[in-house]
Enzyme design. Structure first.
Site, PDB file in Angstrom:
ATOM      1  N   LYS A 258      33.788  37.879  53.656  1.00 12.90           N
ATOM      2  CA  LYS A 258      33.626  37.017  52.475  1.00 12.90           C
ATOM      3  C   LYS A 258      33.048  35.681  52.931  1.00 12.90           C
ATOM      4  CE  LYS A 258      36.479  35.051  48.729  1.00 12.90           C
ATOM      5  NZ  LYS A 258      37.829  35.014  48.148  1.00 12.90           N
TER       6      LYS A 258
ATOM      7  N   SER B 147      38.217  36.472  43.385  1.00 10.62           N
ATOM      8  CA  SER B 147      36.952  35.932  43.830  1.00 10.62           C
ATOM      9  C   SER B 147      36.243  36.765  44.901  1.00 10.62           C
ATOM     10  CB  SER B 147      37.168  34.516  44.358  1.00 10.62           C
ATOM     11  OG  SER B 147      38.050  34.539  45.465  1.00 10.62           O
TER      12      SER B 147
ATOM     13  N   SER C 284      42.804  37.093  44.722  1.00  9.91           N
ATOM     14  CA  SER C 284      41.379  37.342  44.978  1.00  9.91           C
ATOM     15  C   SER C 284      41.048  38.526  45.865  1.00  9.91           C
ATOM     16  CB  SER C 284      40.738  36.098  45.581  1.00  9.91           C
ATOM     17  OG  SER C 284      40.418  35.219  44.546  1.00  9.91           O
TER      18      SER C 284
HETATM   19  N1  GLN Z   1      41.613  33.907  40.067  1.00 13.80           N
HETATM   20  C1  GLN Z   1      42.425  33.000  40.817  1.00 13.80           C
HETATM   21  C2  GLN Z   1      41.831  31.605  40.747  1.00 13.80           C
HETATM   22  O1  GLN Z   1      40.789  31.457  40.203  1.00 13.80           O
HETATM   23  C3  GLN Z   1      42.592  33.463  42.212  1.00 13.80           C
HETATM   24  C4  GLN Z   1      41.566  33.005  43.155  1.00 13.80           C
HETATM   25  C5  GLN Z   1      41.835  33.362  44.582  1.00 13.80           C
HETATM   26  O2  GLN Z   1      42.777  34.085  44.892  1.00 13.80           O
HETATM   27  N2  GLN Z   1      41.043  32.793  45.460  1.00 13.80           N
HETATM   28  O3  GLN Z   1      42.413  30.671  41.212  1.00 13.80           O
END
Ligand code: GLN
Length: 474
Positions: free
Chosen positions: A75, A150, A174
């Site tokens: 990532k 994400s 994410s």
């Molecule tokens: N969807 C969550 C957020 O926007 C999780 C994001 C993540 O785990 N990086 O904060």
């Protein structure tokens, strides 16, 4: 297409394949599919092939590491020396890592091959990979639908056979939610299990590196290699790392499992997700496990606590991107102050700016106690109650997300709607416990559904064994 490292190791042993052949075949899949799916932002083709050649040589000499033949994607939040790193943001334009992060280094030390850098939501903020500055990633199950986020690029890369395993990051779901949307298994370990050295910070007291793959064994093996103490991260746990990949046999063990009654009573769960979860509960009972509905009265506070605290931490973490030392600098600046302002205004996307502003607000002198301090107290309570519950039960299960992958643009007008969909995934990060998402069938349109399992801190062995059992026997 190989779906597990076990198969690859056997094929290497029988000389049916070689690391070079493996990399060539992944590169071919990438060249066929990546222009549509946009899972990778950058592919290290020449370098991966060169490394494959070297590792084939090592295999021939009997000197290869434990991950020889494992092709991995990263990532775009993980440092890999002398490689670009942007967190899918314009603000890191032109940035190259000066060092390799611990998790990535440990993979390299065991002869994994890194094949490229994967698209994600900007600074890992989002649930759809739509906030990336470099275009959206598409779900290979249906390209009109998001892959989740994400770590959307990381999920699609594995889903579409562009690499075997991906390393992602999980601050509030994410890794697990894109795994669920793409039909994979995705693990977020206990907070502090894996060093965060070389992981771009979003919310430091929540951030975890996580692993996405098709096979539970691969996740267990990667975890056992990358976890553990590290001189470069003073917050990492000093506990020994069990050989997770050898502890996957559940030995007919019967578990005591809880699920929240509120989940089935509340709105927002689609009928297909509800049914799939109910069926799994019934199947587990039929196998002799105890599965009980419990009340968790703090459930409604979990999301606000998560968003207040992560935005506060993000606003401080992201203050370092100022156009001075590295990354994007506005050309319109006329003096120092306008350079800060314009570089940040132009360099960050909308979602990131929203969170920096909200985070700054909850940390401001007049609101600090009302929001930040209070959320910290509530976090403590949630932690206490969750740990208590996990003292009585082996696991807490739920759907990973209330719906399957939505179409693009679903949350365009309403970010709150996107935040609400994180209801099940953020608790593990608020508390710091490990959680995994495993495939749990499909909805009527063929989109994958995921089941999330949470366990108590440092119970990854038990969690992975249970996930393996669900992935293998169900
Ligand atoms: N969807 C969550 C957020 O926007 C999780 C994001 C993540 O785990 N990086 O904060």
């Amino acid at each position: 297409m190989y779906v597990s490292f076990n198969e690859i190791q056997n094929a290497l042993k029988n000389t049916e394949t070689s690391c070079v052949k493996l990399v060539e075949s992944y590169l071919q899949t990438i060249s066929q599919k990546n222009s549509e799916l946009c899972a990778f932002l950058e592919v290290y083709d020449t370098e991966a092939l060169q490394r494959a050649k070297e590792i084939d040589q090592k295999i021939a000499e009997g000197k290869a590491g434990k991950l020889a033949g494992m092709v991995v994607g990263l990532k775009d939040v993980l440092c890999y020396k002398n490689h670009s790193l942007q967190s899918s943001s314009q603000i890191l334009q032109g940035f190259e890592s000066q060092f390799t992060g611990t998790a990535v280094q440990r993979l390299l030390d065991e002869d994994a091959i890194i094949i490229g850098r994967q698209n994600c939501d900007e600074f890992a903020m989002g649930s759809t990979t739509e906030t990336s500055a470099f275009g959206v990633t598409r779900n290979a199950a249906n390209p009109n639908h998001v892959p989740g986020g994400s770590s959307g690029g990381s999920a699609v890369a594995v889903q579409a056979g562009m690499c075997l395993v991906s390393l992602g990051s999980d601050t509030g779901g994410s890794v697990r939610q894109p795994a669920s949307f793409c039909g994979l298994t995705g693990l977020k370990p206990t907070y502090s299990r894996i060093s965060r050295y070389g992981l771009i910070a979003y919310a430091s007291s929540f951030d975890c590196i996580g692993v996405l793959a098709q096979a539970t064994q691969d996740i267990a093996l990667v975890l056992e290699i990358i976890a553990g103490k590290d001189d470069f991260d003073s917050t990492v746990s000093q506990r020994d790392v069990p050989p997770y990949s050898q502890l996957l046999n559940h030995n007919e063990q019967k578990y005591k499992i809880a699920y929240y009654r509120e989940i089935f009573e509340g709105e927002g769960l689609t009928e297909d997700v509800r049914q799939a979860t109910q069926q799994k509960i019934d199947a587990l009972r039929a196998e002799g496990h105890t599965v009980e509905a419990v009340d968790f009265p703090l459930l409604e506070y979990v999301l606000p606590t998560y968003y207040i605290l992560t935005m506060a931490e993000a606003s401080t973490n992201l203050s370092r991107y100022d156009g001075v030392r590295y990354g994007y600098r506005s050309e319109k600046a006329t003096d120092l102050e306008s350079m800060f302002k314009l570089s940040r205004s132009e360099g960050f996307g909308e979602e990131v700016k929203r969170r920096i502003m909200l985070g700054t607000f909850v940390l401001s002198a007049s609101y600090y106690d009302a929001y930040f301090t209070k959320a910290q107290k509530v976090r403590r309570l949630i932690k206490q109650k969750t740990t208590e519950l996990l003292g009585q039960y082996d696991f807490i299960i739920s759907p990973t997300a209330p719906t399957t992958a939505p179409e693009f643009g679903t949350f365009a007008e309403n970010p709150i709607q996107m935040y609400l969909a994180d209801i099940f995934s953020v608790q593990a990060n608020v508390v710091g416990i490990p959680a995994i998402s495993v495939p749990n069938g499909e909805d009527e349109n063929g989109l994958p559904i995921g089941l999330q399992i949470m366990a108590n801190s440092f119970e990854e062995s038990k969690l992975l064994a249970f996930a393996h059992y669900l992935n293998t026997y169900k």
